[in-house]
Enzyme design. Structure first.
Site, PDB file in Angstrom:
ATOM      1  CB  SER A 103     -62.487 -83.886  37.267  1.00  0.00           C
ATOM      2  OG  SER A 103     -61.835 -83.832  38.459  1.00  0.00           O
TER       3      SER A 103
ATOM      4  CG  ASP B  89     -59.699 -90.351  41.276  1.00  0.00           C
ATOM      5  OD1 ASP B  89     -58.506 -89.856  41.428  1.00  0.00           O
ATOM      6  OD2 ASP B  89     -60.590 -89.930  40.620  1.00  0.00           O
TER       7      ASP B  89
ATOM      8  CG  HIS C 295     -58.810 -87.592  38.435  1.00  0.00           C
ATOM      9  ND1 HIS C 295     -59.793 -87.690  39.361  1.00  0.00           N
ATOM     10  CD2 HIS C 295     -58.677 -86.352  37.849  1.00  0.00           C
ATOM     11  CE1 HIS C 295     -60.468 -86.590  39.248  1.00  0.00           C
ATOM     12  NE2 HIS C 295     -59.593 -85.745  38.472  1.00  0.00           N
TER      13      HIS C 295
END
Length: 431
Positions: free
Chosen positions: A212, A347, A378
């Site tokens: 991320s 996501d 995610h």
């Protein structure tokens, strides 16, 4: 015969039928909503891959089957990006292990103290080489998060040393030593950790991994300076957004509930900042502290926090400048080492428009593979048959599998001799 009794007998048979019809309609409506929300009719498929046809890429895809085989999430809930994301966020991982590591403290030039946790491999690497994974977690995360612990344990068992950065200010029991904490794209702490590993283990080669926000940091770090790519075998980035400037508009939209996720992440950032309020604001005037804290308390989005607090740590004059300077989209094209970029189509945090960045990059550059799964949410990527997920996720397996393939390629000394060379420099192609 009572006339009222006759009336009752006349209408009573119709009432149960009417109620049964209403029940069936209600059940049908609920089932329809469940099927739609859980995305049960969505098919499963292998990841959608964008890459150039080179000897290295063919070898990597052949040696890392997770990238070409069907990804199958848990049947009942795994096709919902929201549930994958929520379960990752709340539960982390199934049967999360507790790898044993040593915490290192690195003083920075500006007075800050970077920390990272070092985990030694549980056995020899399959190539016999010394390989270290340098790992950058997601926003406000650290080595004690469940998904990091699960991945580190898996990598250790495959013979990798792991160094995990603890984002500056993220650990609740570590005080800040300067009025600064981690930001969206500051690479200073990660660079300090990588420098320590290179000095301490002069024979080791590096696998760079970012999750991320960490994916943005590692790609920016590698692209900032060619020397940062020395001794790096490859890099893997999972679920990053590539451009904060482009993402900020999508984060204010209710599509896929991004505005709600934005609010939750902003709330978490508030807690982290407030836990270090004395270190961050202690040197300012009382009036400035009150103004900053007032804006922080009323903020309902990450953008408001970034504009009022985060950008000031590095002296950016505006939010636009902060996002421009700290996004890897302006540096990633300078990365020459093999680069695997992984995203999920469902996501809820990364808008589909942002995925044109890695797709275009992979189409233009021979060292890049872009993998887009249909499902995974995610940082979820849970695998499993029907209801209960497996302890290891598809994400865990694909990163280690790709790293293993890359190490094997380097060990075998293929015709190109190095993953850094282009296909055109090969004198012949590996069979």
């Amino acid at each position: 015969m009572n006339p009222h009794e006759s009336d009752v007998h006349t209408i009573s048979p119709e009432l149960p039928a009417m109620f049964d019809g209403m029940k069936l309609a209600a059940v049908a409506t609920v089932l329809y909503i469940i099927v739609r929300c859980l995305n049960l009719k969505s098919p499963t498929a292998p990841p959608d891959l964008t890459y150039q046809d080179t000897a290295l890429n063919r070898f990597l895809l052949k040696s890392c089957p997770q990238l070409t085989k069907e990804y199958i999430p848990p049947l009942l809930w795994g096709k919902s990006g929201h549930l994958q994301t929520a379960l990752y966020g709340k539960l982390g991982r199934v049967s999360s292990p507790h790898p044993s590591g040593v915490r290192k403290y690195l003083p920075m030039q500006d007075g800050a103290t970077a920390t990272f946790d070092l985990f030694e491999p549980m056995g020899d690497h399959r190539t016999g080489d010394d390989i270290t994974m340098v790992i950058c977690p997601g926003i406000g995360n650290h080595s004690e998060k469940h998904y990091i612990r699960t991945f580190v344990d898996h990598a250790q068992r495959d013979g990798y040393r792991c160094a995990v950065l603890n984002h500056l200010g993220a650990l609740p029991n570590i005080e800040l030593t300067s009025p600064r904490m981690f930001t969206y794209g500051c690479t200073w702490e990660f660079a300090s950790m990588v420098g320590y590993i290179k000095r301490t283990y002069p024979q080791t080669q590096l696998i760079v991994v970012g999750f991320s926000l960490g994916g943005n940091i590692v790609c920016k770090f590698l692209g900032e300076n060619r020397t940062n790519q020395e001794r790096v075998l490859c890099c893997v980035s999972v679920c990053q957004g590539y451009s904060a400037l482009r993402a900020q508009e999508t984060f204010l939209q209710w599509d896929q509930f991004r505005r709600f996720y934005n609010f939750l992440m902003a709330d978490n950032m508030k807690k982290i900042i407030l836990s270090h309020r004395h270190s961050l604001f202690g040197g300012s005037s009382v009036k400035m502290i009150d103004a900053d804290l007032s804006r922080l308390y009323t903020a309902t989005s990450l953008m408001q926090i970034d504009d009022n607090i985060m950008r000031k740590f590095h002296g950016h004059s505006s939010l636009k400048e902060y996002y421009e300077k700290e996004s890897c989209v302006h540096y990633i094209h300078n990365v020459q080492v093999p680069l695997l970029l992984v995203n999920s189509a469902d996501d809820p945090l990364v808008h589909d428009s942002l995925l044109t960045i890695p797709r275009t990059l992979a189409a233009k550059k021979s060292n890049v593979i872009f993998s887009l799964t249909l499902h995974g949410g995610h940082l979820g990527f849970f695998e499993g048959a029907v209801l209960f997920p497996q302890p290891l996720t598809w994400m865990d397996k694909v990163i280690v599998g790709y790293a293993n393939a890359m190490c094997q390629w380097e060990k075998q000394k293929p015709p190109c001799q190095s993953a850094h060379l282009s296909e055109s420099s090969c004198t012949k192609e590996k069979a």
